[in-house]
Design an enzyme around this catalytic site. Sequence first.
Site, PDB file in Angstrom:
ATOM      1  N   HIS A 191     -21.242 -34.330  -7.280  1.00 23.41           N
ATOM      2  CA  HIS A 191     -20.996 -33.474  -6.116  1.00 23.41           C
ATOM      3  C   HIS A 191     -22.171 -33.646  -5.143  1.00 23.41           C
ATOM      4  O   HIS A 191     -23.317 -33.818  -5.559  1.00 23.41           O
ATOM      5  CB  HIS A 191     -20.868 -32.011  -6.566  1.00 23.41           C
ATOM      6  CG  HIS A 191     -20.410 -31.109  -5.464  1.00 23.41           C
ATOM      7  ND1 HIS A 191     -21.272 -30.628  -4.498  1.00 23.41           N
ATOM      8  CD2 HIS A 191     -19.183 -30.636  -5.149  1.00 23.41           C
ATOM      9  CE1 HIS A 191     -20.573 -29.887  -3.644  1.00 23.41           C
ATOM     10  NE2 HIS A 191     -19.302 -29.882  -4.013  1.00 23.41           N
TER      11      HIS A 191
ATOM     12  N   LYS B 167     -19.199 -23.125  -7.791  1.00 23.68           N
ATOM     13  CA  LYS B 167     -20.639 -23.354  -7.595  1.00 23.68           C
ATOM     14  C   LYS B 167     -21.461 -22.310  -8.367  1.00 23.68           C
ATOM     15  O   LYS B 167     -21.068 -21.898  -9.455  1.00 23.68           O
ATOM     16  CB  LYS B 167     -20.979 -23.356  -6.101  1.00 23.68           C
ATOM     17  CG  LYS B 167     -20.045 -24.260  -5.292  1.00 23.68           C
ATOM     18  CD  LYS B 167     -20.505 -24.504  -3.892  1.00 23.68           C
ATOM     19  CE  LYS B 167     -19.473 -25.356  -3.180  1.00 23.68           C
ATOM     20  NZ  LYS B 167     -19.932 -25.861  -1.900  1.00 23.68           N
TER      21      LYS B 167
ATOM     22  N   GLY C  12     -18.766 -26.383   3.394  1.00 23.53           N
ATOM     23  CA  GLY C  12     -19.362 -25.077   3.674  1.00 23.53           C
ATOM     24  C   GLY C  12     -19.714 -24.855   5.133  1.00 23.53           C
ATOM     25  O   GLY C  12     -20.403 -23.903   5.479  1.00 23.53           O
TER      26      GLY C  12
ATOM     27  N   GLU D 214     -23.884 -31.659  -3.517  1.00 20.48           N
ATOM     28  CA  GLU D 214     -25.015 -30.735  -3.718  1.00 20.48           C
ATOM     29  C   GLU D 214     -25.901 -31.214  -4.866  1.00 20.48           C
ATOM     30  O   GLU D 214     -27.118 -31.013  -4.845  1.00 20.48           O
ATOM     31  CB  GLU D 214     -24.484 -29.310  -3.951  1.00 20.48           C
ATOM     32  CG  GLU D 214     -23.958 -28.728  -2.641  1.00 20.48           C
ATOM     33  CD  GLU D 214     -22.884 -27.675  -2.795  1.00 20.48           C
ATOM     34  OE1 GLU D 214     -22.690 -27.144  -3.895  1.00 20.48           O
ATOM     35  OE2 GLU D 214     -22.215 -27.383  -1.779  1.00 20.48           O
TER      36      GLU D 214
END
Length: 256
Positions: A101, A14, A179, A103
Amino acid sequence: MNHHRKPIIAANWKMFKTVPEARETAVQLKVLLDGGPALHSREVVVCPPFTALAAVKEALSGSGIQLGGQNLHWEDEGAFTGEISAGMLLDCGCRYVLLGHSERRQFFFETDEAVSRKLRAVLSTPLIPVLCVGESLAQREGGRMEAVIEAQLAGALAGVEASRLDRLVVAYEPVWAIGTGKTATPAIADQVHGMIREWLARRCSADMAAAVRILYGGSVKPANAGELMARENIDGALVGGASLDADSFARIVEFK
Ligand code: PEP
C-alpha cells in the site's frame, strides 16, 4: 467491469477503530448486506487493524464477507518484533492481504524488493495478494506514471513464475487520489488499468491478464463507485475513508 471477472470491493480501515468499534461496524455491514443480491455477484472484503481481526471475523461469520490483513512480514516466524506472518493472518481467518500500500511505501519505506518478498511469501500460502501500485502527483506530472507503475509491477513480480500468479489481484491507487477527495476520472483510471492488464499479458499470459481483477482505489465514494465500476477494466474498488462507515461502504458494495 467485465462480466467474466467477479468484482471485489475491499475496505481498508487503516489504523482506525478499537475492537468494539470494529465489531459494531462489522455487525452493521452484515445486517445491511445480508440477503441482498450484492454478496452473490461481488466479493466483499474487510481489512481491519490486526487487533480487530478476531472480533471482525466473529461478527462477520456466516455472512460471506471475507477478511483481509493490511500488511504482513515475509518470514514464517522469528525474531521480528512488531511483525505478523502470513500464517498468523490465516490463523485469524484472513483470505486476502494488501501488499505494498502506498502508505507502507511512503511512511515505512517499503521497497519493491520488500513487496516482492512479501508476495512470494503469500503465494506459498492460500492467501490472496492484493498488490497496490500507483504514482504520485509529481511522477504523473513529470510524465513518469507508466514507468513508475511498470517498475512497481516488475519489482513486485521479480522471480515469480507466471503460473503462480493466477490468484493475483492488483489495486491501482494513484497516490494523489488517496484520502484527498480527488478521484481519478473513470476514463483516466480505466486507461491505467488497461495499461496494467497489457503489461501482465506480456509478463504472464493473455489468459492470466484477462482474468486478473484490477481494483481502483482513491477517494471512492457511494456517489462515484457506479461510474468507475462501469468501465471495462475496473474490476472493483479498494476503499479507505468511505469504508469506515458501514452505510457508506454498503452503498459502494451495492453500486449499480
Ligand atoms: C486507500 O488507502 O486504500 C484508499 C483508497 O483510501 P481513500 O479511499 O480514503 O482515498
